[in-house]
Design an enzyme around this catalytic site. Structure first.
Site, PDB file in Angstrom:
ATOM      1  N   GLN A 137       0.825  -1.204   0.000  1.00 29.59           N
ATOM      2  CA  GLN A 137       0.000   0.000   0.000  1.00 29.59           C
ATOM      3  C   GLN A 137       0.861   1.257   0.000  1.00 29.59           C
ATOM      4  OE1 GLN A 137      -3.653  -0.008   2.490  1.00 29.59           O
ATOM      5  NE2 GLN A 137      -2.791   1.812   3.434  1.00 29.59           N
ATOM      6  N   SER A 144      -0.224   7.801   5.257  1.00 30.54           N
ATOM      7  CA  SER A 144      -1.490   7.938   5.964  1.00 30.54           C
ATOM      8  C   SER A 144      -2.644   8.198   5.002  1.00 30.54           C
ATOM      9  CB  SER A 144      -1.413   9.098   6.962  1.00 30.54           C
ATOM     10  OG  SER A 144      -0.441   8.834   7.933  1.00 30.54           O
ATOM     11  N   ARG A 310      17.900  -6.500  41.949  1.00 34.13           N
ATOM     12  CA  ARG A 310      18.787  -5.358  42.076  1.00 34.13           C
ATOM     13  C   ARG A 310      18.659  -4.727  43.457  1.00 34.13           C
ATOM     14  NH1 ARG A 310      23.400  -3.844  39.760  1.00 34.13           N
ATOM     15  NH2 ARG A 310      23.647  -1.589  39.554  1.00 34.13           N
ATOM     16  N   GLU A 424      -0.355   0.524  10.356  1.00 36.06           N
ATOM     17  CA  GLU A 424      -1.803   0.340  10.553  1.00 36.06           C
ATOM     18  C   GLU A 424      -2.454   1.608  11.095  1.00 36.06           C
ATOM     19  OE1 GLU A 424      -3.945  -2.125   9.691  1.00 36.06           O
ATOM     20  OE2 GLU A 424      -2.152  -2.716   8.594  1.00 36.06           O
TER      21      GLU A 424
END
Ligand SMILES: Cc1cc2nc3c(=O)[nH]c(=O)nc-3n(C[C@H](O)[C@H](O)[C@H](O)COP(=O)(O)OP(=O)(O)OC[C@H]3O[C@@H](n4cnc5c(N)ncnc54)[C@H](O)[C@@H]3O)c2cc1C
Ligand SMILES: Cc1cc2nc3c(=O)[nH]c(=O)nc-3n(C[C@H](O)[C@H](O)[C@H](O)COP(=O)(O)OP(=O)(O)OC[C@H]3O[C@@H](n4cnc5c(N)ncnc54)[C@H](O)[C@@H]3O)c2cc1C
Ligand SMILES: [Ca+2]
Lengths: 664, 664
Positions: A137, A144, A310, A424
């Site tokens: 695409q 966008s 830690r 996406e």
């Protein structure tokens, strides 16, 4: 390494049934069992080793991924894995590869946009991987705005073909995963042109490479777009560039479920509603939300275990120092992320349901919930991926200096995860879509059209606009009703305020553009409400297992109250709560942290991740961090020789002060 | 590439004198000229090429860095560069290397902690690079808590030597830059033990490698700790691991400026005040703040230029789409970062002055401003580095998908920058120190002890506790007095609220621990006030150049009002401003964005970065992004062959469905 569980004390502290929680996390006993079995299978197989990734150059790295992808497929066949199991196996192999796009985009695109006939022709080939497909695409100049794509597909009625062409440099396809080096085919989006008329962007199945020798077909220029963020990370993927020089494909390779071109070159709409394609989007985004909970939980698991290992400061009388997980600042950064991982898990689960619901409705031509479902998935994709990317990086920082080492697993997790904020749908662009939907919802409030689904709270707009929280003591914030009311009224008031401000503009589009930053904030408030309310709904279900519900309640409250504190400005400026109530929420949050603290390790054990999948020395199950870090260091290629390559050329001349004569 | 300036229109829009702004940014005409000359010299020299970094494996990458470091030194000598010029050259070479630690930590440690005699012995060697030094403090098990280090330096009166030893695995030195493969010497921190008594941590000059053949000296095990975040990035540095097995050094290699061990093994304090060492810390942190403004401005420059090139949506009648920089959401994310870059620049400049001031006072035994200066630099280090790391990543996101490519420069900039949040003091640990200082300041308020320097606003505590902002219109927020009052009262009230809550605890340390998350927020509020007020002070200076002051005023207001919006909850919950006033600030912010928009490109041009230094196709000066991206892609090693390595082994068998027989 030494066989001792250095976190055993932590595990003994847990006040709930970890095995029961594992099932809640997985979604069902069945899902747990599949995950557990497949993840162990992958972890035990040296063919899926991944700790060497940062050291490999691009070509080696990529070749190694090709090997793993083929090997995974071989194992899938040999073991007769079901579709579910195969998907899990790919997930636990944990390495971006062309197969992600083949299964995740190419196949669904054909399923969603192809006619029955097209599906029958192409899907069996794809299912057997006799062809490998990508999703083409995005272009160099267009992402966008899909409607702005420049690639053309011009119908030639003489030959009954489409001519696919890249008319400009910016029309070059750019980004598709699997395209660069592997795919034999692609679903390629291009402007359909018939008889000189532009019908906008449509999808076409285009063969890209010879099935005989893998060379690009005539007219096709294709390659990899180069290195991306991180070492290893997404560089195992061949995101590609592609140019078409008048490439011809048969007419029947246009995806024709929704619109067709006839033999005569006539453009037609079928009676299949356009909206059907939204179903695919809901599906894909739902998987992204599920992935967010996976990635975040993984980072949280590493940071939580390491925070218990830690120690820093606070040694009394020469005893051991304090575990950093006991510092409130550490808890205040870590526990909301732990809570978010669970929150995203449950909202993801709900989205799965929503997808089924939408699909069923579509089949009966009920489109009524579609815009809401579409907005809601867009918004949740945006909010969960942003929070996850930020959360992974926060987890890295929570590990101090050692988090910066590749062996912590966190740098690569961040680098490989972070594009989820962009692909996406760019997260800001998506929130603007949500905002547009919210403004429409608000504008219809008086009209009798009832807001549905996740916007149904807007139905009580009058109450939400004037209600005041009745929280009086810190504990009152533990009530779901108090939380819901605060989040609903915040979201509603922010939307209404935007809508009112919009009316001050004569041109509504100008107003929308001008106020877009506020609109994005309103959209976020709406999405956070959805996540909070789905978590609360989850708690209404039957939840077996000793202490499990209590832990989830605490996490739900942490999630909500942490957001409330973080976005205090929203809640206060809209008058939903008072400053005093905000401060009580903060007090409650602190005591929730104390409640979660003894359960923290068990809560991350419940994710049931193998050490292989975690890929982190800091997060290893047994907590035996230091010897493992020390051993791993020596494996770096730089340690292959004691005196480094380049000493004679570049260090010695400097020390001996005869640089002038050195050849540099 | 095509010789056209694609951003010329943008540059023509600017309403101010860019050359004058360049001098403001550089700090002085002299500083500008040096920077400009040296940066161009580096950019023009193929020996400093850096665009190939992501493609190199660790050994090649490291060797290449060794070459560059030696070459840089050669050029420094050949060109007779001054100290200032040499430092600039190293800066523009832009590649972490052992020289950073040699010049930035080893030399200053000897200067700050060595006696006159020691300085005379070691500094000339270091200045000529006849020895190369690193800074060996952190251990595998101990970082933030320096007092917890385990390495021992035991005095042996028989031989007049110290025995340096690593008693445990966790005492292994771990992280020091330049240690792994290069340093011949190190300033090593170890617990001083004389006659069985532990005197705490002190520094020692220890030779690590033979000056003849570079092999580690007897008793020394040393190597590289392995790959770190990113590709290229900090992997050019040999952060090291080091173990001592009873290594002996002469007594006179303990750094003895502040305390000594005599020939007899007596431990003594000199009359040099301990506090002197804080001077070094102020110095180092000041450079970190300056670096923050460099890194952030670089990212902002890339994102701003690309946002003007990138077009998406909004095409009217087939014309070009809108530049994404025109979207308000893009502006709302980008312009506050642009403003922050300038804000950090000016606060960095002021810190340089502070360092001089503190140094002069120390020389006259005036320690009165030291705690305040120390707290203030710790806080500014924390706040600016956190904002910069987040800001770089936001700039990357602002570039959409293309920001994820290495050729955007942003992934590596992030990966190489982000440890600044951790080294030289973990940012949260530092804020807790600031908070401690603030609580002390508040507790002394009634006592007649006047708060000094950046805390002097606390002197007007009564006013600040009850004042109310008199902002009535959006434009009122442009007044520095309105901004200052809001930020001062917010900071003061948050500190006072913490102090009051602390009194509720019987054990103050417990209270501090319990409330530490709130205390960190109060510390941030204090630091943000400092940055805002130093920006405002800067504007009181004489600023020549057409339109320059106006631009800086707009940026200062954007910085302040953006923070005000982001931290609205603080301002509202403390009652410093009303919801209405907060909303007016937001309105004003939007109109400031419009004001900055036409000047945006010129404002980043003012940083005067060469394309070489930026290292970003998206940020290139001429804006000719697409052809350059396209060309660069083909240079990836994956594109060396059209059909990828591995096709015959791993792709073909899959397509041909004879995987079972393939060897995988
Ligand atoms: C790792 C990765 C894998 C990918 N895989 C694929 C693939 O397999 N197939 C494929 O086709 N594509 C793929 N892509 C491309 C991806 O889909 C696009 O990058 C994504 O859609 C974003 O578009 P963009 O890059 O054009 O961003 P842009 O739209 O150019 O974004 C730039 C900036 O502009 C802003 N912006 C844009 N429009 C607006 C607006 N209307 N209002 C306000 N702000 C706006 C954005 O918020 C952003 O800050 C991939 C990308 C990545 C990073
Ligand atoms: C790239 C890089 C270069 C370096 N170069 C050098 C070098 O040249 N020489 C050298 O000696 N060292 C070097 N270091 C080490 C660096 O100085 C330490 O990593 C740093 O001081 C942080 O300490 P830590 O790693 O022990 O973090 P930790 O202190 O272990 O931090 C872990 C977590 O605990 C939290 N925490 C710790 N103490 C507290 C507390 N009291 N209250 C609340 N929270 C707390 C922290 O906020 C953090 O979230 C380097 C590190 C890096 C990453
Ligand atoms: Ca590499």
């Amino acid at each position: 390494m030494d066989g001792i569980d250095h976190l055993a004390d932590e595990r003994n502290k847990a006040q709930f049934d970890v095995d029961a929680m594992k099932i809640v996390w997985a979604g069902s006993r069945h899902a747990f069992e599949v995950s557990d079995r497949i993840s162990k299978l992958v972890a035990a197989d040296p063919g899926f080793r991944k700790d060497n990734r940062p050291m490999l150059g691009r070509n080696e790295l990529f070749k190694n991924t090709l090997r793993k992808a083929a090997y995974a497929w071989k194992r899938i066949i040999e073991l007769h894995l079901s579709e579910e199991e195969a998907a899990k196996l790919r997930f636990y192999v944990d390495e971006p590869a062309y197969t992600d796009l083949h299964w995740g985009m190419f196949v669904p695109a054909i399923k969603g946009q192809g006619t029955e006939e097209q599906q029958q022709k192409w899907l069996p080939l794809a299912y057997k991987m006799q062809i490998i497909g990508c999703y083409g695409q995005t272009e160099l100049g267009h992402g966008s705005n899909v409607q702005g794509l420049e690639t053309t597909a011009t119908f030639d009625p003489q030959t009954d073909e489409f001519v696919i062409h890249s008319p400009t440099l910016t029309s070059s396809k750019w980004w598709p995963g699997g395209l660069g080096k592997v795919s034999t085919h692609g679903v390629i989006y291009a402007r359909l042109i018939t008889d000189g008329r532009d019908h906008g962007v449509h999808g076409f199945i285009v063969q890209l490479r010879s099935l005989e020798d893998h060379s690009p077909l005539p007219g096709i220029t294709v390659g990899d777009i180069g290195m991306k963020f991180g070492n290893g990370a997404y560089n195992t993927m061949d995101n590609g560039v592609l140019r078409f020089d008048h490439v011809r494909i048969p007419r029947d390779q246009m995806l024709m479920r929704v619109s067709q071109v006839t033999r005569e070159g006539k453009y037609m709409q079928s009676d299949v509603p356009r909206q059907l394609v939204y179903g695919t989007m809901v599906y894909v985004r739902q998987t992204i939300v599920a992935d967010a909970s996976c990635a975040l939980s993984r980072a949280v698991c590493i940071a939580t275990r390491y925070s218990a290992v830690r120690r820093q400061f606070g040694s009394q009388d020469g005893g051991p120092e304090s575990q950093v997980i006991d510092y409130k600042t550490q808890q205040n950064r870590l526990f909301p992320l732990l809570a978010s991982a669970y929150a995203f898990r449950f909202v993801g689960e709900w989205l799965k349901w929503l997808y089924t619901d939408v699909t069923q409705r579509l089949q009966t031509n009920d489109f009524s919930t579609l815009p809401e479902a579409h907005a809601c998935t867009a918004g949740l994709k945006s909010v969960t991926t942003t929070a996850t990317a930020d959360g992974i990086e926060e987890c890295r920082k929570l590990c101090g200096g050692h988090g910066y080492l590749c062996t912590s697993g966190l740098p690569e997790l961040f680098a490989v995860y972070v594009p989820a904020c962009t692909y996406e749908g760019d997260n800001i662009v998506l929130l603007l879509q949500v905002a547009r939907f919210l403004m429409k919802t608000v504008s219809q409030l008086g009209s009798g059209k009832k807001p549905v689904g996740t916007t149904s709270y807007m139905g009580q707009i009058e109450h939400l606009m004037q209600c005041r929280s009745n929280v009086q003591r810190a504990e009152d914030w533990l009530k779901p009703s108090a939380i819901l009311e605060a989040f609903e009224s915040r979201a509603a008031r922010m939307s209404v305020a935007c809508a009112q401000n919009l009316t001050k503009f004569t041109n509504p589009e100008e107003g929308f553009a001008e106020l877009s930053a506020d609109l994005v904030e309103a959209a976020v408030a709406h999405c956070q409400l959805i996540i909070v309310s789905k978590f609360i709904e989850k708690l209404l279900q039957d939840i077996p297992g000793k202490g499990v519900r209590e832990q989830l309640e605490a996490l739900c409250n942490i999630y909500a109250l942490f957001l409330l504190h973080k976005h205090q400005g929203d809640f206060l400026s809209t008058g939903c709560i008072t400053a005093k109530q905000a401060s009580l929420a903060n007090d409650q949050l602190r005591s929730l942290y104390s409640q979660v603290r003894p359960n923290a390790i068990a809560l991350v054990d419940a994710f049931n991740y193998t050490d292989h999948f975690l890929g982190s020395i800091l997060g290893c199950y047994d907590g035996n961090v230091y010897p493992k870090l020390y051993e791993a260091a020596w494996k770096d290629p730089l340690n292959d020789s004691v005196v480094p390559e380049g000493y004679h050329e570049y260090i010695r001349p400097l020390l001996k002060q005869n640089l002038r004569t050195a050849r540099l």
